[in-house]
Design a protein around this motif. Sequence first.
Motif, PDB file in Angstrom:
ATOM      1  N   ARG A   1       1.462  12.084  10.399  1.00  0.00           N
ATOM      2  CA  ARG A   1       0.951  11.493  11.643  1.00  0.00           C
ATOM      3  C   ARG A   1      -0.198  10.523  11.380  1.00  0.00           C
ATOM      4  O   ARG A   1      -0.376   9.554  12.117  1.00  0.00           O
ATOM      5  CB  ARG A   1       0.487  12.598  12.593  1.00  0.00           C
ATOM      6  CG  ARG A   1       1.602  13.471  13.125  1.00  0.00           C
ATOM      7  CD  ARG A   1       1.096  14.391  14.230  1.00  0.00           C
ATOM      8  NE  ARG A   1       2.078  15.399  14.577  1.00  0.00           N
ATOM      9  CZ  ARG A   1       2.068  16.652  14.142  1.00  0.00           C
ATOM     10  NH1 ARG A   1       1.091  17.054  13.348  1.00  0.00           N
ATOM     11  NH2 ARG A   1       3.001  17.509  14.494  1.00  0.00           N
ATOM     12  N   ASP A   2      -1.017  10.806  10.369  1.00  0.00           N
ATOM     13  CA  ASP A   2      -2.203   9.970  10.133  1.00  0.00           C
ATOM     14  C   ASP A   2      -2.476   9.892   8.636  1.00  0.00           C
ATOM     15  O   ASP A   2      -3.487  10.399   8.148  1.00  0.00           O
ATOM     16  CB  ASP A   2      -3.398  10.585  10.869  1.00  0.00           C
ATOM     17  CG  ASP A   2      -4.573   9.625  10.957  1.00  0.00           C
ATOM     18  OD1 ASP A   2      -4.470   8.511  10.405  1.00  0.00           O
ATOM     19  OD2 ASP A   2      -5.595   9.992  11.560  1.00  0.00           O
ATOM     20  N   PRO A   3      -1.599   9.248   7.870  1.00  0.00           N
ATOM     21  CA  PRO A   3      -1.724   9.278   6.409  1.00  0.00           C
ATOM     22  C   PRO A   3      -2.982   8.600   5.874  1.00  0.00           C
ATOM     23  O   PRO A   3      -3.544   9.053   4.877  1.00  0.00           O
ATOM     24  CB  PRO A   3      -0.458   8.551   5.931  1.00  0.00           C
ATOM     25  CG  PRO A   3      -0.041   7.698   7.086  1.00  0.00           C
ATOM     26  CD  PRO A   3      -0.419   8.470   8.304  1.00  0.00           C
ATOM     27  N   LEU A   4      -3.429   7.529   6.499  1.00  0.00           N
ATOM     28  CA  LEU A   4      -4.560   6.774   5.967  1.00  0.00           C
ATOM     29  C   LEU A   4      -5.867   7.551   6.024  1.00  0.00           C
ATOM     30  O   LEU A   4      -6.800   7.257   5.260  1.00  0.00           O
ATOM     31  CB  LEU A   4      -4.709   5.449   6.711  1.00  0.00           C
ATOM     32  CG  LEU A   4      -3.546   4.460   6.551  1.00  0.00           C
ATOM     33  CD1 LEU A   4      -3.818   3.182   7.335  1.00  0.00           C
ATOM     34  CD2 LEU A   4      -3.311   4.141   5.087  1.00  0.00           C
ATOM     35  N   ARG A   5      -5.964   8.525   6.912  1.00  0.00           N
ATOM     36  CA  ARG A   5      -7.179   9.327   7.011  1.00  0.00           C
ATOM     37  C   ARG A   5      -7.010  10.713   6.383  1.00  0.00           C
ATOM     38  O   ARG A   5      -7.923  11.223   5.731  1.00  0.00           O
ATOM     39  CB  ARG A   5      -7.596   9.466   8.480  1.00  0.00           C
ATOM     40  CG  ARG A   5      -7.985   8.148   9.140  1.00  0.00           C
ATOM     41  CD  ARG A   5      -8.344   8.342  10.597  1.00  0.00           C
ATOM     42  NE  ARG A   5      -8.763   7.097  11.241  1.00  0.00           N
ATOM     43  CZ  ARG A   5      -7.930   6.219  11.780  1.00  0.00           C
ATOM     44  NH1 ARG A   5      -6.627   6.450  11.770  1.00  0.00           N
ATOM     45  NH2 ARG A   5      -8.383   5.114  12.338  1.00  0.00           N
ATOM     46  N   VAL A   6      -5.853  11.311   6.582  1.00  0.00           N
ATOM     47  CA  VAL A   6      -5.643  12.685   6.117  1.00  0.00           C
ATOM     48  C   VAL A   6      -5.458  12.750   4.607  1.00  0.00           C
ATOM     49  O   VAL A   6      -6.078  13.586   3.927  1.00  0.00           O
ATOM     50  CB  VAL A   6      -4.433  13.313   6.844  1.00  0.00           C
ATOM     51  CG1 VAL A   6      -4.065  14.651   6.209  1.00  0.00           C
ATOM     52  CG2 VAL A   6      -4.753  13.498   8.323  1.00  0.00           C
ATOM     53  N   VAL A   7      -4.604  11.883   4.052  1.00  0.00           N
ATOM     54  CA  VAL A   7      -4.291  11.971   2.617  1.00  0.00           C
ATOM     55  C   VAL A   7      -5.525  11.760   1.737  1.00  0.00           C
ATOM     56  O   VAL A   7      -5.786  12.573   0.841  1.00  0.00           O
ATOM     57  CB  VAL A   7      -3.160  10.985   2.250  1.00  0.00           C
ATOM     58  CG1 VAL A   7      -2.944  10.972   0.738  1.00  0.00           C
ATOM     59  CG2 VAL A   7      -1.869  11.381   2.960  1.00  0.00           C
ATOM     60  N   PRO A   8      -6.328  10.699   1.946  1.00  0.00           N
ATOM     61  CA  PRO A   8      -7.528  10.554   1.105  1.00  0.00           C
ATOM     62  C   PRO A   8      -8.500  11.724   1.252  1.00  0.00           C
ATOM     63  O   PRO A   8      -9.136  12.131   0.273  1.00  0.00           O
ATOM     64  CB  PRO A   8      -8.159   9.247   1.604  1.00  0.00           C
ATOM     65  CG  PRO A   8      -7.032   8.497   2.224  1.00  0.00           C
ATOM     66  CD  PRO A   8      -6.153   9.538   2.835  1.00  0.00           C
ATOM     67  N   SER A   9      -8.616  12.257   2.472  1.00  0.00           N
ATOM     68  CA  SER A   9      -9.509  13.396   2.687  1.00  0.00           C
ATOM     69  C   SER A   9      -9.047  14.613   1.900  1.00  0.00           C
ATOM     70  O   SER A   9      -9.855  15.310   1.266  1.00  0.00           O
ATOM     71  CB  SER A   9      -9.574  13.731   4.178  1.00  0.00           C
ATOM     72  OG  SER A   9     -10.042  12.642   4.938  1.00  0.00           O
ATOM     73  N   CYS A  10      -7.743  14.863   1.924  1.00  0.00           N
ATOM     74  CA  CYS A  10      -7.199  16.005   1.177  1.00  0.00           C
ATOM     75  C   CYS A  10      -7.315  15.788  -0.321  1.00  0.00           C
ATOM     76  O   CYS A  10      -7.635  16.724  -1.073  1.00  0.00           O
ATOM     77  CB  CYS A  10      -5.738  16.231   1.572  1.00  0.00           C
ATOM     78  SG  CYS A  10      -5.505  16.853   3.252  1.00  0.00           S
ATOM     79  N   MET A  11      -7.068  14.567  -0.785  1.00  0.00           N
ATOM     80  CA  MET A  11      -7.170  14.280  -2.212  1.00  0.00           C
ATOM     81  C   MET A  11      -8.597  14.467  -2.712  1.00  0.00           C
ATOM     82  O   MET A  11      -8.817  15.002  -3.812  1.00  0.00           O
ATOM     83  CB  MET A  11      -6.686  12.857  -2.500  1.00  0.00           C
ATOM     84  CG  MET A  11      -5.196  12.659  -2.338  1.00  0.00           C
ATOM     85  SD  MET A  11      -4.674  10.947  -2.684  1.00  0.00           S
ATOM     86  CE  MET A  11      -5.035  10.848  -4.439  1.00  0.00           C
ATOM     87  N   ALA A  12      -9.574  14.051  -1.918  1.00  0.00           N
ATOM     88  CA  ALA A  12     -10.973  14.204  -2.318  1.00  0.00           C
ATOM     89  C   ALA A  12     -11.344  15.679  -2.431  1.00  0.00           C
ATOM     90  O   ALA A  12     -11.973  16.106  -3.407  1.00  0.00           O
ATOM     91  CB  ALA A  12     -11.881  13.492  -1.322  1.00  0.00           C
ATOM     92  N   GLY A  13     -10.951  16.471  -1.427  1.00  0.00           N
ATOM     93  CA  GLY A  13     -11.249  17.903  -1.468  1.00  0.00           C
ATOM     94  C   GLY A  13     -10.551  18.604  -2.609  1.00  0.00           C
ATOM     95  O   GLY A  13     -11.130  19.464  -3.289  1.00  0.00           O
ATOM     96  N   SER A  14      -9.300  18.239  -2.858  1.00  0.00           N
ATOM     97  CA  SER A  14      -8.542  18.857  -3.947  1.00  0.00           C
ATOM     98  C   SER A  14      -9.097  18.452  -5.308  1.00  0.00           C
ATOM     99  O   SER A  14      -9.121  19.257  -6.242  1.00  0.00           O
ATOM    100  CB  SER A  14      -7.062  18.477  -3.834  1.00  0.00           C
ATOM    101  OG  SER A  14      -6.484  19.062  -2.685  1.00  0.00           O
ATOM    102  N   ALA A  15      -9.522  17.200  -5.450  1.00  0.00           N
ATOM    103  CA  ALA A  15     -10.132  16.753  -6.710  1.00  0.00           C
ATOM    104  C   ALA A  15     -11.411  17.529  -6.987  1.00  0.00           C
ATOM    105  O   ALA A  15     -11.658  17.959  -8.128  1.00  0.00           O
ATOM    106  CB  ALA A  15     -10.414  15.253  -6.644  1.00  0.00           C
ATOM    107  N   LEU A  16     -12.217  17.723  -5.957  1.00  0.00           N
ATOM    108  CA  LEU A  16     -13.447  18.501  -6.125  1.00  0.00           C
ATOM    109  C   LEU A  16     -13.127  19.933  -6.527  1.00  0.00           C
ATOM    110  O   LEU A  16     -13.766  20.491  -7.432  1.00  0.00           O
ATOM    111  CB  LEU A  16     -14.261  18.475  -4.831  1.00  0.00           C
ATOM    112  CG  LEU A  16     -15.540  19.329  -4.838  1.00  0.00           C
ATOM    113  CD1 LEU A  16     -16.503  18.840  -5.909  1.00  0.00           C
ATOM    114  CD2 LEU A  16     -16.198  19.312  -3.451  1.00  0.00           C
ATOM    115  N   ALA A  17     -12.150  20.536  -5.861  1.00  0.00           N
ATOM    116  CA  ALA A  17     -11.779  21.914  -6.191  1.00  0.00           C
ATOM    117  C   ALA A  17     -11.260  22.018  -7.624  1.00  0.00           C
ATOM    118  O   ALA A  17     -11.615  22.948  -8.367  1.00  0.00           O
ATOM    119  CB  ALA A  17     -10.723  22.421  -5.208  1.00  0.00           C
TER     120      ALA A  17
END
Length: 227
Positions: free
Chosen positions: A157-173
């Motif tokens: 539904r909102d790839p430009l906002r959701v995907v980078p946010s998830c990638m950043a959190g997953s990279a940190l984890a």
Amino acid sequence: MVRLLNRLFRRIPQDLDHIKTGLLVPLLSLLFVGWLMLMVVNPPLGRFNRWMSLALAKLQGGSRLVLGAVLGALMATDYGGPINKAAYVTGTLAVTNSQYDLMAAVMAGGMIPPLGLALACLLFPTRFTKAERRTVPQNLVMGASFVTEGALPFALRDPLRVVPSCMAGSALAGFLTVLFGCGCPAPHGGLFLLAVIGNPLGFLAALAAGSLLTTLLVGMLKKPVKS
């Protein structure tokens, strides 16, 4: 294909309609999709997957912290697609070589998207529709179980906002699991493996930090929507 087959078989007598709907259309459409996957989809995706696996294998000679962050981010890129699978295969191969920290980074990275989005629905309810907010319980369970696909509807539904946010959190984890010396000896299970994960408190801390980062980024980037 099903629509086309139904049109082609529209002249079949009514008495034989059950053969069309129960055998001909399912069988022929299945064969077509199988051919499409085998001859059209698999070759380029297979080459891409091999290239991705080789690229990740080369990173293993460098900083493990960077590799943990990269693997975590890749797990949150396409939610079960070829990039996600390439990162997951790297983690499972690492398990066979007793490199449990990389599997921990992969698992944490795959858990963050559904967990972070579920938390975002709770903390920033105006950013999500009523239907999206109803998915909180199932996304918490899916995230805890290492099922990344729970985040897929949000990303579509909102790839430009959701995907980078998830990638950043997953990279940190992924970064933190390696930093904290966490190790996961099994290729699946999520929080149900907590008893056998090396440094379980560190693993939980990495999950909390990654989920919170995803939540905050989603809350800042997404705009309020009508329920």
